[in-house]
Structure formats: C-alpha cells, structure tokens
Scaffold this motif. Structure first.
Motif, PDB file in Angstrom:
ATOM      1  N   UNK A 177      30.508  34.509  46.477  1.00  0.00           N
ATOM      2  CA  UNK A 177      30.336  34.840  44.793  1.00  0.00           C
ATOM      3  C   UNK A 177      30.273  36.262  44.143  1.00  0.00           C
ATOM      4  N   UNK A 178      30.087  36.833  45.370  1.00  0.00           N
ATOM      5  CA  UNK A 178      30.574  38.586  44.862  1.00  0.00           C
ATOM      6  C   UNK A 178      28.917  38.738  44.153  1.00  0.00           C
ATOM      7  N   UNK A 179      29.492  39.424  42.716  1.00  0.00           N
ATOM      8  CA  UNK A 179      28.067  40.458  42.194  1.00  0.00           C
ATOM      9  C   UNK A 179      28.613  39.412  40.825  1.00  0.00           C
ATOM     10  N   UNK A 180      27.988  37.774  40.719  1.00  0.00           N
ATOM     11  CA  UNK A 180      27.597  37.153  39.567  1.00  0.00           C
ATOM     12  C   UNK A 180      26.771  37.634  39.386  1.00  0.00           C
ATOM     13  N   UNK A 181      25.675  37.785  38.166  1.00  0.00           N
ATOM     14  CA  UNK A 181      24.482  37.845  37.646  1.00  0.00           C
ATOM     15  C   UNK A 181      23.559  36.770  37.940  1.00  0.00           C
TER      16      UNK A 181
END
Length: 100
Positions: free
Chosen positions: A92-96
């Motif tokens: 998902x990486x850097x999703x808030x």
C-alpha cells in the motif's frame, strides 16, 4: 472516504456489516490476514460477516461514498483494531490512514 486514503484493519465483534457503494471505488482487503481482496465500484455491495477482519482502501482518483448498515446499534463499541500485515503495508505504500 477520501481518495488516496485507507482505513485501519479492524473487525466488528459479533456484528455483521452490509456496504453499498454509492460513488467512487474502494478496494476491500478482508478475511484472515487480510488475504482476500475485492474492488468495488458504484452500485456494488459487500457483506462482511461478524468477526471478519477487513480494511477499506481508496486508491482511486475520487472520493468514495457508501451506505453502511450494521447489526449493532452501538457499532463503535464492538470495533477491534488489528495490525496491518507487513506484506500489505509494503504493497500500500504511503496511503494516508483515515477512518474506517
């Protein structure tokens, strides 16, 4: 649910949820270890059985609006937050992180 955000992994103890997507799209990771995945678009519906881990993710370009019905009138009382699996965190990486 704003575009580019995700909910926290959680489950509803003893209560089921029914979710109808009104606009936008959302990915729902669900099941043991959040190993199952479905992409829902406007007009789609998903049933989340009681005690089933799940997490919504909006990687789309527009906000997602949905209608949620639960069998618990005090639905936030039965929410149990879960850890995000490491394999999914890297995907998902850097999703808030938002609500959900």
């Amino acid at each position: 649910m704003p575009a580019g955000t995700r909910g926290r992994p959680h489950l509803h103890e003893g209560h089921e949820s029914a979710i109808f997507i009104q606009s936008g799209q959302v990915e729902v990771w669900h099941g043991e270890g959040l190993a199952e995945h479905v992409l829902l678009r406007a007009g789609d519906y998903i049933h989340i059985p009681a005690d089933t881990p799940h997490m919504p993710v909006n990687t789309g370009a527009q906000d997602m609006v949905c209608l949620v019905a639960r069998t618990d009138p005090d639905e936030q009382e039965g929410v149990r937050l879960l850890d995000l699996p490491v394999w999914l965190e890297s995907r998902l990486g850097t999703l808030a992180v938002g609500r959900g």
